[in-house]
Design a protein around this motif. Sequence first.
Motif, PDB file in Angstrom:
ATOM      1  N   LEU A 100       0.848  -1.182   0.000  1.00  8.92           N
ATOM      2  CA  LEU A 100       0.000   0.000   0.000  1.00  8.92           C
ATOM      3  C   LEU A 100       0.887   1.237   0.000  1.00  8.92           C
ATOM      4  CD1 LEU A 100      -2.737  -1.012   2.591  1.00  8.92           C
ATOM      5  CD2 LEU A 100      -3.113  -0.490   0.181  1.00  8.92           C
ATOM      6  N   PRO A 101       0.415   2.339  -0.568  1.00 10.74           N
ATOM      7  CA  PRO A 101       1.251   3.539  -0.625  1.00 10.74           C
ATOM      8  C   PRO A 101       1.590   4.086   0.761  1.00 10.74           C
ATOM      9  CG  PRO A 101      -0.916   3.929  -1.610  1.00 10.74           C
ATOM     10  CD  PRO A 101      -0.867   2.503  -1.218  1.00 10.74           C
ATOM     11  N   LYS A 102       2.710   4.818   0.828  1.00 14.29           N
ATOM     12  CA  LYS A 102       3.120   5.428   2.095  1.00 14.29           C
ATOM     13  C   LYS A 102       2.196   6.580   2.476  1.00 14.29           C
ATOM     14  CE  LYS A 102       7.977   4.151   1.814  1.00 14.29           C
ATOM     15  NZ  LYS A 102       8.080   3.396   0.591  1.00 14.29           N
ATOM     16  N   ALA A 137      -3.785   5.150   1.155  1.00 12.56           N
ATOM     17  CA  ALA A 137      -3.842   3.780   1.683  1.00 12.56           C
ATOM     18  C   ALA A 137      -5.202   3.515   2.334  1.00 12.56           C
ATOM     19  CB  ALA A 137      -2.718   3.547   2.679  1.00 12.56           C
ATOM     20  N   LYS A 138      -5.703   4.481   3.103  1.00  9.35           N
ATOM     21  CA  LYS A 138      -7.026   4.332   3.739  1.00  9.35           C
ATOM     22  C   LYS A 138      -8.125   4.253   2.694  1.00  9.35           C
ATOM     23  CE  LYS A 138      -5.845   6.711   8.026  1.00  9.35           C
ATOM     24  NZ  LYS A 138      -5.954   7.974   8.753  1.00  9.35           N
ATOM     25  N   GLN A 139      -8.016   5.069   1.648  1.00  9.96           N
ATOM     26  CA  GLN A 139      -9.008   5.063   0.564  1.00  9.96           C
ATOM     27  C   GLN A 139      -9.038   3.692  -0.125  1.00  9.96           C
ATOM     28  OE1 GLN A 139      -8.229   8.035  -2.455  1.00  9.96           O
ATOM     29  NE2 GLN A 139      -9.819   7.248  -3.807  1.00  9.96           N
ATOM     30  N   LYS A 196     -15.850  -2.570  -3.619  1.00 11.11           N
ATOM     31  CA  LYS A 196     -15.783  -1.821  -4.881  1.00 11.11           C
ATOM     32  C   LYS A 196     -14.698  -2.394  -5.787  1.00 11.11           C
ATOM     33  CE  LYS A 196     -17.207   2.573  -2.832  1.00 11.11           C
ATOM     34  NZ  LYS A 196     -16.762   3.937  -2.488  1.00 11.11           N
ATOM     35  N   ASP A 197     -14.922  -2.288  -7.109  1.00 12.87           N
ATOM     36  CA  ASP A 197     -13.893  -2.645  -8.088  1.00 12.87           C
ATOM     37  C   ASP A 197     -12.983  -1.444  -8.247  1.00 12.87           C
ATOM     38  OD1 ASP A 197     -14.818  -5.198  -8.589  1.00 12.87           O
ATOM     39  OD2 ASP A 197     -16.076  -4.593 -10.284  1.00 12.87           O
ATOM     40  N   LEU A 198     -11.741  -1.573  -7.764  1.00 10.78           N
ATOM     41  CA  LEU A 198     -10.808  -0.455  -7.803  1.00 10.78           C
ATOM     42  C   LEU A 198      -9.710  -0.679  -8.839  1.00 10.78           C
ATOM     43  CD1 LEU A 198     -10.320   0.220  -3.978  1.00 10.78           C
ATOM     44  CD2 LEU A 198     -11.839   1.396  -5.551  1.00 10.78           C
ATOM     45  N   THR A 218      -2.246   6.279  -7.557  1.00 15.99           N
ATOM     46  CA  THR A 218      -3.634   6.739  -7.523  1.00 15.99           C
ATOM     47  C   THR A 218      -4.577   5.544  -7.453  1.00 15.99           C
ATOM     48  OG1 THR A 218      -3.851   6.764  -9.937  1.00 15.99           O
ATOM     49  CG2 THR A 218      -3.153   8.824  -8.889  1.00 15.99           C
ATOM     50  N   CYS A 219      -5.802   5.853  -7.070  1.00 20.26           N
ATOM     51  CA  CYS A 219      -6.829   4.839  -6.951  1.00 20.26           C
ATOM     52  C   CYS A 219      -8.126   5.436  -7.482  1.00 20.26           C
ATOM     53  CB  CYS A 219      -6.981   4.459  -5.471  1.00 20.26           C
ATOM     54  SG  CYS A 219      -8.442   3.500  -5.109  1.00 20.26           S
TER      55      CYS A 219
END
Length: 171
Positions: free
Chosen positions: A130-132, A137-139, A148-150, A165-166
């Motif tokens: 997960l990103p720093k 990261a929470k998102q 959800k399909d991310l 990005t997400c």
Amino acid sequence: LKLQFLYFIDLKHLLNMSDEEFQTGDAGSSTTYPIQAGALKKGMHCVIKDRPCKIIEYTTSKTGKHGHAKAHIVAIDIFTSKKLEEICPTSHNMFAPNVTRAEYSLIDVDADGVVSLQDDTGDIREDLSLPKDDELAKQIKAGFEAGKDLVLSVVGAMNEEAVMTCKEATK
């Protein structure tokens, strides 16, 4: 005094050369490429202190006593978000990183924060965390837990990769 050198050629060795194995170099692309400091612009990428950066400010000074116009470059490290500066004559070469961007579907997030990602061809990779950036990261975690399909965007430069990005997948 005159020296003469004689070279003896082993003809058997030359005839058997096709039996030898040769190693070839890596055909992969380089992590950076040279670019003249005067050709850089705001928004482009460059390497400062061996880190891939995105230029946020670029100014030039006029030629001075020694005849070189100087470029003052302020940039942000694309992975750590640290601000870096460089002053370089505009006629000199700097390096720019080969930056890649790829999108992957999120398959899983494990307890250690390692993400499982799948590309368009179906290949799965599990080598990124997960990103720093805590907010991103929470998102990602919240979206995954909500079912959800991310789609995660992964940026790579100079043998380093990170989730940047997400977004939710369009159906």
